[in-house]
Design a protein around this motif. Structure first.
Motif, PDB file in Angstrom:
ATOM      1  N   GLU A  12       9.891 -75.428  -8.687  1.00 26.43           N
ATOM      2  CA  GLU A  12       9.610 -75.473  -7.267  1.00 26.43           C
ATOM      3  C   GLU A  12       8.056 -74.797  -6.759  1.00 26.43           C
ATOM      4  O   GLU A  12       7.616 -74.684  -5.631  1.00 26.43           O
ATOM      5  CB  GLU A  12      10.481 -74.539  -6.287  1.00 26.43           C
ATOM      6  CG  GLU A  12      10.805 -73.026  -6.508  1.00 26.43           C
ATOM      7  CD  GLU A  12      11.967 -72.820  -7.627  1.00 26.43           C
ATOM      8  OE1 GLU A  12      12.095 -71.941  -8.046  1.00 26.43           O
ATOM      9  OE2 GLU A  12      12.901 -73.711  -7.771  1.00 26.43           O
ATOM     10  N   HIS A  13       7.373 -74.148  -7.775  1.00 32.40           N
ATOM     11  CA  HIS A  13       6.170 -73.788  -7.668  1.00 32.40           C
ATOM     12  C   HIS A  13       4.984 -74.541  -8.374  1.00 32.40           C
ATOM     13  O   HIS A  13       5.368 -75.352  -9.259  1.00 32.40           O
ATOM     14  CB  HIS A  13       6.055 -72.231  -8.113  1.00 32.40           C
ATOM     15  CG  HIS A  13       6.919 -71.398  -7.527  1.00 32.40           C
ATOM     16  ND1 HIS A  13       6.699 -70.961  -6.078  1.00 32.40           N
ATOM     17  CD2 HIS A  13       8.240 -70.847  -7.649  1.00 32.40           C
ATOM     18  CE1 HIS A  13       7.800 -70.048  -5.855  1.00 32.40           C
ATOM     19  NE2 HIS A  13       8.688 -70.062  -6.947  1.00 32.40           N
ATOM     20  N   THR A  14       3.767 -74.414  -7.928  1.00 36.35           N
ATOM     21  CA  THR A  14       2.654 -75.081  -8.752  1.00 36.35           C
ATOM     22  C   THR A  14       1.785 -74.116  -8.931  1.00 36.35           C
ATOM     23  O   THR A  14       1.136 -73.522  -7.966  1.00 36.35           O
ATOM     24  CB  THR A  14       1.983 -76.002  -7.773  1.00 36.35           C
ATOM     25  OG1 THR A  14       3.354 -77.144  -7.294  1.00 36.35           O
ATOM     26  CG2 THR A  14       1.045 -76.808  -8.559  1.00 36.35           C
ATOM     27  N   SER A  21       3.640 -78.182 -12.441  1.00 36.85           N
ATOM     28  CA  SER A  21       5.063 -77.550 -11.756  1.00 36.85           C
ATOM     29  C   SER A  21       5.721 -76.430 -12.659  1.00 36.85           C
ATOM     30  O   SER A  21       5.848 -76.793 -13.758  1.00 36.85           O
ATOM     31  CB  SER A  21       5.888 -78.852 -11.368  1.00 36.85           C
ATOM     32  OG  SER A  21       5.115 -79.490 -10.461  1.00 36.85           O
ATOM     33  N   SER A  24      10.270 -70.433 -10.908  1.00 37.52           N
ATOM     34  CA  SER A  24      10.022 -69.179 -10.410  1.00 37.52           C
ATOM     35  C   SER A  24       9.964 -67.953 -11.467  1.00 37.52           C
ATOM     36  O   SER A  24       9.308 -67.032 -11.111  1.00 37.52           O
ATOM     37  CB  SER A  24      11.153 -68.718  -9.307  1.00 37.52           C
ATOM     38  OG  SER A  24      12.395 -68.921  -9.902  1.00 37.52           O
ATOM     39  N   ILE A  27       6.335 -68.173 -13.006  1.00 35.92           N
ATOM     40  CA  ILE A  27       4.887 -67.962 -12.317  1.00 35.92           C
ATOM     41  C   ILE A  27       4.895 -66.463 -11.806  1.00 35.92           C
ATOM     42  O   ILE A  27       5.748 -65.684 -11.708  1.00 35.92           O
ATOM     43  CB  ILE A  27       5.158 -68.804 -11.224  1.00 35.92           C
ATOM     44  CG1 ILE A  27       3.751 -69.206 -10.417  1.00 35.92           C
ATOM     45  CG2 ILE A  27       6.042 -68.488 -10.145  1.00 35.92           C
ATOM     46  CD1 ILE A  27       3.472 -70.324  -9.688  1.00 35.92           C
ATOM     47  N   ASP A  29       3.826 -64.201  -8.924  1.00 34.50           N
ATOM     48  CA  ASP A  29       3.986 -64.585  -7.533  1.00 34.50           C
ATOM     49  C   ASP A  29       2.596 -63.921  -6.968  1.00 34.50           C
ATOM     50  O   ASP A  29       2.361 -64.447  -5.829  1.00 34.50           O
ATOM     51  CB  ASP A  29       5.251 -64.001  -7.038  1.00 34.50           C
ATOM     52  CG  ASP A  29       6.508 -64.680  -7.092  1.00 34.50           C
ATOM     53  OD1 ASP A  29       6.316 -66.230  -7.571  1.00 34.50           O
ATOM     54  OD2 ASP A  29       7.455 -63.955  -7.344  1.00 34.50           O
ATOM     55  N   ARG A  32      -0.299 -66.154  -8.041  1.00 31.46           N
ATOM     56  CA  ARG A  32       0.246 -67.965  -7.940  1.00 31.46           C
ATOM     57  C   ARG A  32      -0.260 -68.599  -9.253  1.00 31.46           C
ATOM     58  O   ARG A  32      -0.730 -69.745  -9.403  1.00 31.46           O
ATOM     59  CB  ARG A  32      -0.365 -68.390  -6.818  1.00 31.46           C
ATOM     60  CG  ARG A  32       0.226 -67.941  -5.416  1.00 31.46           C
ATOM     61  CD  ARG A  32      -0.351 -68.564  -4.382  1.00 31.46           C
ATOM     62  NE  ARG A  32      -1.456 -69.409  -4.492  1.00 31.46           N
ATOM     63  CZ  ARG A  32      -2.809 -69.151  -3.757  1.00 31.46           C
ATOM     64  NH1 ARG A  32      -2.610 -68.357  -2.669  1.00 31.46           N
ATOM     65  NH2 ARG A  32      -3.753 -69.999  -3.915  1.00 31.46           N
TER      66      ARG A  32
END
Length: 111
Positions: A12-14, A21, A24, A27, A29, A32
């Protein structure tokens, strides 16, 4: 869409550096960035140029529009005084200095 690093089912993150992609768990946070790009302090130069190619071309076209007629006038043996070219040279340098700092900050922020 699966995670590009660990293969988890939901990514769900890039990552802002490599644009892959990731899930969680893969990555960071705060920055990013994915765990593969975590050690990088700035975006690689080739990636930065590729992402901002349209902006570089727009700036180059604006500069050509500003300087365009003068080299051709020299070719036709039309004499120009140096004071005619001085505003163009000053404007080119004045436009270049803030753009260099702007691109450096964009490269470090990763956007």
């Amino acid at each position: 869409m699966p995670c590009a690093i660990c293969g988890a089912r939901f990514a769900e993150h890039t990552c802002v550096y490599c644009k892959k992609s990731v899930c969680s768990g893969c990555i960071d946070d705060e920055a990013r960035k994915c765990i593969k790009c975590k050690h990088l302090r700035s975006i690689p130069l080739a990636v930065f140029v590729r992402r901002n190619l349209y902006l570089f071309s727009l700036i180059a076209l604006a500069w050509l529009f500003m300087v365009f007629p003068y080299p051709f006038l020299f070719g036709y043996e039309y004499s120009l005084h140096y004071t005619v070219l001085m505003p163009i040279i000053i404007a080119s340098v004045a436009m270049l200095i803030p753009l260099v700092f702007l691109f450096r900050s964009w490269k470090k922020s990763g956007e």
